[in-house]
Design a protein around this motif. Structure first.
Motif, PDB file in Angstrom:
ATOM      1  N   PHE A  39      91.342  31.869 -28.221  1.00  0.00           N
ATOM      2  CA  PHE A  39      90.125  31.658 -28.997  1.00  0.00           C
ATOM      3  C   PHE A  39      89.224  30.626 -28.310  1.00  0.00           C
ATOM      4  O   PHE A  39      87.997  30.740 -28.378  1.00  0.00           O
ATOM      5  CB  PHE A  39      90.471  31.207 -30.421  1.00  0.00           C
ATOM      6  CG  PHE A  39      90.766  32.342 -31.370  1.00  0.00           C
ATOM      7  CD1 PHE A  39      91.498  33.437 -30.950  1.00  0.00           C
ATOM      8  CD2 PHE A  39      90.317  32.310 -32.677  1.00  0.00           C
ATOM      9  CE1 PHE A  39      91.785  34.493 -31.810  1.00  0.00           C
ATOM     10  CE2 PHE A  39      90.584  33.355 -33.551  1.00  0.00           C
ATOM     11  CZ  PHE A  39      91.322  34.449 -33.113  1.00  0.00           C
ATOM     12  N   TRP A  40      89.813  29.642 -27.659  1.00  0.00           N
ATOM     13  CA  TRP A  40      89.008  28.699 -26.876  1.00  0.00           C
ATOM     14  C   TRP A  40      88.242  29.433 -25.782  1.00  0.00           C
ATOM     15  O   TRP A  40      87.060  29.158 -25.549  1.00  0.00           O
ATOM     16  CB  TRP A  40      89.902  27.639 -26.228  1.00  0.00           C
ATOM     17  CG  TRP A  40      90.487  26.635 -27.162  1.00  0.00           C
ATOM     18  CD1 TRP A  40      90.226  26.489 -28.497  1.00  0.00           C
ATOM     19  CD2 TRP A  40      91.436  25.625 -26.818  1.00  0.00           C
ATOM     20  NE1 TRP A  40      90.970  25.454 -29.011  1.00  0.00           N
ATOM     21  CE2 TRP A  40      91.722  24.901 -28.009  1.00  0.00           C
ATOM     22  CE3 TRP A  40      92.084  25.259 -25.645  1.00  0.00           C
ATOM     23  CZ2 TRP A  40      92.618  23.833 -28.030  1.00  0.00           C
ATOM     24  CZ3 TRP A  40      92.976  24.189 -25.659  1.00  0.00           C
ATOM     25  CH2 TRP A  40      93.240  23.492 -26.844  1.00  0.00           C
ATOM     26  N   ILE A  41      88.912  30.348 -25.109  1.00  0.00           N
ATOM     27  CA  ILE A  41      88.282  31.114 -24.028  1.00  0.00           C
ATOM     28  C   ILE A  41      87.106  31.916 -24.575  1.00  0.00           C
ATOM     29  O   ILE A  41      86.020  31.970 -23.974  1.00  0.00           O
ATOM     30  CB  ILE A  41      89.310  32.049 -23.348  1.00  0.00           C
ATOM     31  CG1 ILE A  41      90.387  31.217 -22.640  1.00  0.00           C
ATOM     32  CG2 ILE A  41      88.624  32.988 -22.363  1.00  0.00           C
ATOM     33  CD1 ILE A  41      91.556  32.038 -22.122  1.00  0.00           C
ATOM     34  N   VAL A  42      87.305  32.551 -25.726  1.00  0.00           N
ATOM     35  CA  VAL A  42      86.222  33.310 -26.365  1.00  0.00           C
ATOM     36  C   VAL A  42      85.051  32.388 -26.690  1.00  0.00           C
ATOM     37  O   VAL A  42      83.884  32.749 -26.486  1.00  0.00           O
ATOM     38  CB  VAL A  42      86.740  33.997 -27.645  1.00  0.00           C
ATOM     39  CG1 VAL A  42      85.584  34.603 -28.435  1.00  0.00           C
ATOM     40  CG2 VAL A  42      87.758  35.077 -27.302  1.00  0.00           C
ATOM     41  N   ALA A  43      85.348  31.183 -27.163  1.00  0.00           N
ATOM     42  CA  ALA A  43      84.290  30.227 -27.506  1.00  0.00           C
ATOM     43  C   ALA A  43      83.472  29.851 -26.279  1.00  0.00           C
ATOM     44  O   ALA A  43      82.238  29.722 -26.360  1.00  0.00           O
ATOM     45  CB  ALA A  43      84.906  28.980 -28.135  1.00  0.00           C
ATOM     46  N   VAL A  44      84.115  29.668 -25.143  1.00  0.00           N
ATOM     47  CA  VAL A  44      83.406  29.344 -23.902  1.00  0.00           C
ATOM     48  C   VAL A  44      82.484  30.491 -23.495  1.00  0.00           C
ATOM     49  O   VAL A  44      81.318  30.293 -23.132  1.00  0.00           O
ATOM     50  CB  VAL A  44      84.397  29.028 -22.773  1.00  0.00           C
ATOM     51  CG1 VAL A  44      83.674  28.912 -21.435  1.00  0.00           C
ATOM     52  CG2 VAL A  44      85.165  27.747 -23.061  1.00  0.00           C
ATOM     53  N   ILE A  45      83.006  31.720 -23.545  1.00  0.00           N
ATOM     54  CA  ILE A  45      82.216  32.896 -23.162  1.00  0.00           C
ATOM     55  C   ILE A  45      80.988  33.035 -24.054  1.00  0.00           C
ATOM     56  O   ILE A  45      79.868  33.266 -23.576  1.00  0.00           O
ATOM     57  CB  ILE A  45      83.085  34.166 -23.244  1.00  0.00           C
ATOM     58  CG1 ILE A  45      84.198  34.119 -22.191  1.00  0.00           C
ATOM     59  CG2 ILE A  45      82.234  35.418 -23.048  1.00  0.00           C
ATOM     60  CD1 ILE A  45      85.223  35.227 -22.318  1.00  0.00           C
ATOM     61  N   LEU A  46      81.173  32.865 -25.356  1.00  0.00           N
ATOM     62  CA  LEU A  46      80.049  32.989 -26.294  1.00  0.00           C
ATOM     63  C   LEU A  46      79.018  31.882 -26.076  1.00  0.00           C
ATOM     64  O   LEU A  46      77.807  32.123 -26.196  1.00  0.00           O
ATOM     65  CB  LEU A  46      80.575  32.953 -27.728  1.00  0.00           C
ATOM     66  CG  LEU A  46      81.384  34.171 -28.169  1.00  0.00           C
ATOM     67  CD1 LEU A  46      82.015  33.935 -29.533  1.00  0.00           C
ATOM     68  CD2 LEU A  46      80.499  35.423 -28.206  1.00  0.00           C
ATOM     69  N   ALA A  47      79.492  30.686 -25.750  1.00  0.00           N
ATOM     70  CA  ALA A  47      78.556  29.586 -25.479  1.00  0.00           C
ATOM     71  C   ALA A  47      77.713  29.893 -24.250  1.00  0.00           C
ATOM     72  O   ALA A  47      76.498  29.631 -24.234  1.00  0.00           O
ATOM     73  CB  ALA A  47      79.330  28.289 -25.274  1.00  0.00           C
ATOM     74  N   LEU A  48      78.317  30.460 -23.222  1.00  0.00           N
ATOM     75  CA  LEU A  48      77.573  30.819 -22.009  1.00  0.00           C
ATOM     76  C   LEU A  48      76.541  31.902 -22.302  1.00  0.00           C
ATOM     77  O   LEU A  48      75.422  31.868 -21.784  1.00  0.00           O
ATOM     78  CB  LEU A  48      78.543  31.291 -20.921  1.00  0.00           C
ATOM     79  CG  LEU A  48      79.481  30.217 -20.353  1.00  0.00           C
ATOM     80  CD1 LEU A  48      80.485  30.842 -19.380  1.00  0.00           C
ATOM     81  CD2 LEU A  48      78.690  29.114 -19.658  1.00  0.00           C
ATOM     82  N   ILE A  49      76.919  32.863 -23.148  1.00  0.00           N
ATOM     83  CA  ILE A  49      75.967  33.909 -23.526  1.00  0.00           C
ATOM     84  C   ILE A  49      74.806  33.294 -24.308  1.00  0.00           C
ATOM     85  O   ILE A  49      73.635  33.616 -24.079  1.00  0.00           O
ATOM     86  CB  ILE A  49      76.666  34.997 -24.374  1.00  0.00           C
ATOM     87  CG1 ILE A  49      77.705  35.740 -23.536  1.00  0.00           C
ATOM     88  CG2 ILE A  49      75.639  35.985 -24.927  1.00  0.00           C
ATOM     89  CD1 ILE A  49      78.558  36.714 -24.332  1.00  0.00           C
ATOM     90  N   GLY A  50      75.127  32.373 -25.227  1.00  0.00           N
ATOM     91  CA  GLY A  50      74.088  31.722 -25.998  1.00  0.00           C
ATOM     92  C   GLY A  50      73.136  30.922 -25.129  1.00  0.00           C
ATOM     93  O   GLY A  50      71.915  30.952 -25.330  1.00  0.00           O
TER      94      GLY A  50
END
Length: 360
Positions: free
Chosen positions: A342-353
């Motif tokens: 879930f941390w990894i997903v959070a990083v990916i979403l932050a980069l997209i944002g």
């Protein structure tokens, strides 16, 4: 303290560094982290003695969680105190945005504290009335949003900005207070639902804070805002300092919250931190981008809504257990696997944002 240091800058150029937002953001991060490191053990010991049996554990939850019985909660007090102390030292206290966000943070934190208090003293998973809690949250959020709309030139403070679009905004008028209040309340409760495993919520919160801190700095700088073609919101750069304080306090808390957790964040922390993120998104006109950066929190909240809605309408459950992090536990993922993935997903979403800043 910032005012005092600024006066010194008038006599010695060396003190000019204290006027730079970037320097004060770094200083706020270090200050908050050291504060939690130094005072965290004493706070944990105090909470353990006061609470006795600690936070109640869900009887219908994963059986591995039963071993966590007796762990104290209300660890959000450590984070909130670290953020407040650091912000009061390094932030510009003349900023209306700083005080508005602190109002939400402290207000939501107090609501969460009372909820945790009822759970601990009554040894139950239920706090006080959900309707009353949501009503109080919305009242606090609406007041903070109203104050923020008093700053800036019309119609931007009352308008909704869209990512990927250069200049078009939707003027919502007074309805913006309702919409923005909902964003803040939704953010607070989404983080609250995410906080179910050791370290699961705090790291995505810090990732979102780092992203919003960058957005706040860029939105509050006319040169960068013009270059990136995002809306310039004077004064929001100061919120970077607050984000830095949150990151530092979060790092300090994670030291004690890492598996096996010595303390839980509790509603005290999750509501406060989620509200803080929502308020900063509203201040910087990036409400929609928050849904991308904090996409993990959105999914967690949606999983509960879908689960409850499906069960009421059809009598069937979509997930094995909600929020969705428990669903993956029921599928056989270990707690560390769920948390790190879930941390990894959070990083990916932050980069997209963050990519929305340039894709205009």
């Amino acid at each position: 303290m910032l005012t005092l240091l600024g006066q010194f800058a008038d006599h010695s150029p060396a003190f000019n560094v204290f006027r730079y937002i970037t320097f004060r953001t770094g200083a706020a991060t270090i200050t908050a982290m050291l504060f939690v490191f130094l005072f965290g053990p004493a706070m944990i010991q105090m909470l353990r003695l006061k609470q006795g049996r600690g936070q109640p554990i869900r009887a219908d939850g994963p059986q591995t969680h039963l071993a966590k019985a007796g762990t104290p909660t209300m660890g959000g007090l450590m984070i909130m105190t670290g953020v407040l102390v650091s912000t009061l030292i390094w932030g510009n206290l003349q900023s209306i945005y700083v005080w508005s966000v602190l109002l939400v943070t402290v207000g939501f934190g107090l609501i969460g504290f009372y909820d945790d208090y009822l759970k601990v003293t009554k040894a139950t998973e239920r706090g006080f009335s959900a309707k009353a809690r949501l009503g109080l949250e919305f009242l606090i959020a609406a007041v903070a949003v109203f104050v923020m709309t008093r700053a800036g030139d019309r119609p931007l403070p009352m308008s909704l900005a869209f990512p990927f679009v250069k200049s078009w905004v939707l003027n919502l008028g007074l309805f913006f207070i309702v919409f923005a209040g909902f964003v803040v309340v939704a953010a607070g409760n989404a983080v609250n639902l995410t906080d179910g495993l050791d370290g699961l919520a705090i790291v995505p919160v810090m990732i979102a804070a780092a992203s919003l801190g960058m957005i706040a700095y860029l939105s509050g700088n006319s040169v960068f805002a013009d270059y990136l073609q995002i809306h310039y919101v004077p004064g929001t750069g100061e919120l970077s300092v607050l984000c830095g304080a949150l990151i530092g306090a979060g790092l300090g808390f994670l030291w004690f919250n890492a598996p096996p957790a010595a303390i839980f964040m509790g509603d005290t922390g999750s509501l406060a931190l989620g509200g803080l993120l929502g308020a900063i998104a509203v201040a910087t006109k990036h409400e929609i981008v928050l849904a991308i950066i904090g996409g993990l929190f959105v999914v967690e909240a949606l999983s509960v809504i879908i689960q409850v809605g499906s069960y009421k309408l059809t009598g069937k459950r979509v997930f094995r257990m909600a929020p969705i992090h428990h669903h993956f536990e029921q599928l056989g993922w270990t707690e560390p696997q769920v948390v790190i993935r879930f941390w990894i997903v959070a990083v990916i979403l932050a980069l997209i944002g963050l990519s929305t800043l340039k894709l205009r």
